[in-house]
Design an enzyme around this catalytic site. Structure first.
Site, PDB file in Angstrom:
ATOM      1  N   ASP A   1       0.829  -1.209   0.000  1.00 12.81           N
ATOM      2  CA  ASP A   1       0.000   0.000   0.000  1.00 12.81           C
ATOM      3  C   ASP A   1       0.863   1.259   0.000  1.00 12.81           C
ATOM      4  O   ASP A   1       2.088   1.195   0.140  1.00 12.81           O
ATOM      5  CB  ASP A   1      -0.951   0.000   1.212  1.00 12.81           C
ATOM      6  CG  ASP A   1      -0.299  -0.579   2.475  1.00 12.81           C
ATOM      7  OD1 ASP A   1       0.939  -0.509   2.599  1.00 12.81           O
ATOM      8  OD2 ASP A   1      -1.032  -1.095   3.330  1.00 12.81           O
TER       9      ASP A   1
ATOM     10  N   ASN B   1      -7.207  -3.189  14.317  1.00 12.78           N
ATOM     11  CA  ASN B   1      -8.629  -3.372  13.958  1.00 12.78           C
ATOM     12  C   ASN B   1      -8.826  -4.534  12.970  1.00 12.78           C
ATOM     13  O   ASN B   1      -9.902  -4.690  12.398  1.00 12.78           O
ATOM     14  CB  ASN B   1      -9.216  -2.082  13.374  1.00 12.78           C
ATOM     15  CG  ASN B   1      -8.560  -1.674  12.060  1.00 12.78           C
ATOM     16  OD1 ASN B   1      -7.669  -2.364  11.559  1.00 12.78           O
ATOM     17  ND2 ASN B   1      -8.991  -0.559  11.490  1.00 12.78           N
TER      18      ASN B   1
ATOM     19  N   HIS C   1      -7.179  -5.015  10.084  1.00 13.00           N
ATOM     20  CA  HIS C   1      -6.898  -4.772   8.663  1.00 13.00           C
ATOM     21  C   HIS C   1      -5.612  -5.483   8.224  1.00 13.00           C
ATOM     22  O   HIS C   1      -4.699  -5.675   9.019  1.00 13.00           O
ATOM     23  CB  HIS C   1      -6.864  -3.275   8.317  1.00 13.00           C
ATOM     24  CG  HIS C   1      -5.671  -2.515   8.792  1.00 13.00           C
ATOM     25  ND1 HIS C   1      -5.731  -1.181   9.156  1.00 13.00           N
ATOM     26  CD2 HIS C   1      -4.357  -2.855   8.953  1.00 13.00           C
ATOM     27  CE1 HIS C   1      -4.527  -0.765   9.499  1.00 13.00           C
ATOM     28  NE2 HIS C   1      -3.686  -1.755   9.384  1.00 13.00           N
TER      29      HIS C   1
ATOM     30  N   GLU D   1      -9.545  -1.832   5.409  1.00 16.33           N
ATOM     31  CA  GLU D   1     -10.166  -1.566   6.697  1.00 16.33           C
ATOM     32  C   GLU D   1     -11.440  -2.407   6.863  1.00 16.33           C
ATOM     33  O   GLU D   1     -11.953  -2.948   5.871  1.00 16.33           O
ATOM     34  CB  GLU D   1     -10.501  -0.068   6.793  1.00 16.33           C
ATOM     35  CG  GLU D   1      -9.290   0.862   6.667  1.00 16.33           C
ATOM     36  CD  GLU D   1      -8.399   0.890   7.924  1.00 16.33           C
ATOM     37  OE1 GLU D   1      -8.283  -0.143   8.621  1.00 16.33           O
ATOM     38  OE2 GLU D   1      -7.797   1.950   8.175  1.00 16.33           O
TER      39      GLU D   1
HETATM   40  C1  F6R Z   1       1.510  -1.941   6.089  1.00 16.90           C
HETATM   41  C2  F6R Z   1       0.153  -2.402   6.180  1.00 16.90           C
HETATM   42  C3  F6R Z   1      -0.579  -2.542   7.461  1.00 16.90           C
HETATM   43  C4  F6R Z   1       0.285  -2.876   8.661  1.00 16.90           C
HETATM   44  C5  F6R Z   1      -0.539  -2.840   9.924  1.00 16.90           C
HETATM   45  C6  F6R Z   1       0.282  -3.133  11.158  1.00 16.90           C
HETATM   46  O1  F6R Z   1       1.934  -1.905   4.737  1.00 16.90           O
HETATM   47  O2  F6R Z   1      -0.388  -2.660   5.180  1.00 16.90           O
HETATM   48  O3  F6R Z   1      -1.571  -3.518   7.324  1.00 16.90           O
HETATM   49  O4  F6R Z   1       0.865  -4.134   8.480  1.00 16.90           O
HETATM   50  O5  F6R Z   1      -1.145  -1.595  10.065  1.00 16.90           O
HETATM   51  O6  F6R Z   1       1.166  -2.070  11.354  1.00 16.90           O
HETATM   52  P1  F6R Z   1       2.343  -2.187  12.414  1.00 16.90           P
HETATM   53  O7  F6R Z   1       3.190  -3.309  11.951  1.00 16.90           O
HETATM   54  O8  F6R Z   1       3.057  -0.884  12.373  1.00 16.90           O
HETATM   55  O9  F6R Z   1       1.700  -2.478  13.718  1.00 16.90           O
END
Ligand code: F6R
Length: 265
Positions: free
Chosen positions: A68, A137, A139, A144
Site C-alpha cells: 500500500d 482493527n 486490517h 479496513e
Molecule cells: C503496512 C500495512 C498494514 C500494517 C498494519 C500493522 O503496509 O499494510 O496492514 O501491516 O497496520 O502495522 P504495524 O506493523 O506498524 O503495527
C-alpha cells in the site's frame, strides 16, 4: 492455516525469515516478494538482510511489491511507503530498485494507478510470498473493516484507529493522510504463500479474530482462513486471546521432521 506461537518477538522474526527465505530459494532468483510496511516486519527484514550480507540469500534479481501507499504524499516524502520500503527493504536486502514497486499514491489518476499496479503484479508472474502485519482493527494492507473480501487494488479511506496508530510516524495526527492506495483482499489472496507476523498485546484481539473468528469483513484478515498456505507467526503477547493456543504449541512442537522448514537458519 499454520499458527506458530513464539516465545519472543525475536523468534517471530527468525522463524518468519526462515520461512520467507525458504520460499525464495525454492522459487529461484526471480522470486516475487510482497512486502508490508509498519513496525511488525522490521525485525524479519533485518534477519533477511543478515542472510543476504552473509551470502546465504541473493535477492538481486528478485522483485517486490509493497502492499500500500498513502495518497497525496509527494515522492521522496520520508513517510511515504516508497521511501520506507527503500530504507527497510530495498537497500538492506540489496534488491534492484527498478524491481521494487509501490502503488503510485501521488498519481493524478488514482484509479489508473490502481489498475497499473494490479497489472504490474500479474506481469511479474504474481506474488510468491506475501509478508503481512495486521492492524489492531484487523486490517491487512489498508483493507479496513467492511472492505470487500474480493477487493483489488483501490483507494480506501483510513479509519480513525489506523490514523491514530500511524500518527507515531508523523509530527501530528493532522499530517496523517486520510486516504491510501492498497492492494485488495482478493489481490493478497492471490499470493501463493502468506506469512503474517504480529507481536505485542495490542494485536491480541485482532490475531484471535483473524485465526479463530468467523470469516467476516469486520476482521479483514480473517479472509486468510480461506488461503491454502497462510502462516501466522505471533509472540506470546499477541497470542494471548487465542482459544487453542496450547494446540498450536503442541502442533509446532510435534511437527514431523520433513515439515520443519521453519526450524533453524
Ligand atoms: C503496512 C500495512 C498494514 C500494517 C498494519 C500493522 O503496509 O499494510 O496492514 O501491516 O497496520 O502495522 P504495524 O506493523 O506498524 O503495527
Amino acid at each position: 492455516m499454520e499458527v506458530v506461537i513464539c516465545p519472543s518477538p525475536d523468534e517471530v522474526a527468525r522463524l518468519a525469515a526462515a520461512k520467507v527465505s525458504r520460499v525464495c530459494r525454492d522459487v529461484g532468483p526471480e522470486v516475487v516478494i510482497g512486502v508490508a510496511t509498519g513496525s511488525s516486519p522490521l525485525a524479519l527484514y533485518a534477519a533477511l538482510a543478515e542472510m543476504v550480507a552473509a551470502g546465504r540469500l541473493d535477492l538481486s534479481r528478485a522483485s517486490a511489491f509493497a502492499l500500500d501507499e498513502y495518497v497525496g504524499l509527494p515522492p521522496g516524502h520520508p513517510e511515504s511507503y516508497a521511501t520506507v520500503i527503500d530504507t527497510t527493504v530495498t537497500v538492506p536486502l540489496r534488491m534492484d530498485p527498478a524491481r521494487v514497486h509501490t502503488p503510485d499514491g501521488f498519481s493524478s489518476d488514482i484509479e489508473a494507478a490502481a489498475k497499473a499496479y494490479e497489472d504490474a503484479i500479474v506481469q511479474a508472474g504474481g506474488v510468491d510470498v506475501q509478508i503481512l502485519g495486521i492492524g489492531s482493527n484487523g486490517h491487512v494492507g489498508f483493507n479496513e473493516p467492511t472492505s470487500s473480501l474480493a477487493s483489488r487494488t483501490r483507494i480506501k479511506t483510513l479509519t480513525p484507529t489506523t490514523r491514530e496508530d500511524n500518527a507515531r510516524f508523523f509530527d501530528s495526527l493532522d499530517q496523517v493522510p486520510t486516504h491510501c492506495l492498497t492492494q485488495g483482499l482478493g489481490t493478497i489472496m492471490d499470493a501463493r504463500q502468506v506469512v503474517l507476523v504480529a507481536q505485542g498485546e495490542a494485536k491480541a484481539a485482532a490475531v484471535a479474530a483473524l485465526v479463530e473468528g468467523p470469516v467476516t469483513s469486520m476482521c479483514p484478515g480473517s479472509i486468510l482462513q480461506l488461503h491454502r498456505y497462510a502462516t501466522v507467526l505471533v509472540d506470546e503477547a499477541a497470542a494471548a486471546d487465542l482459544t487453542l493456543g496450547d494446540y498450536y504449541r503442541f502442533t509446532y512442537d510435534n511437527k514431523p521432521a520433513w515439515q520443519r522448514y521453519l526450524a533453524g537458519l
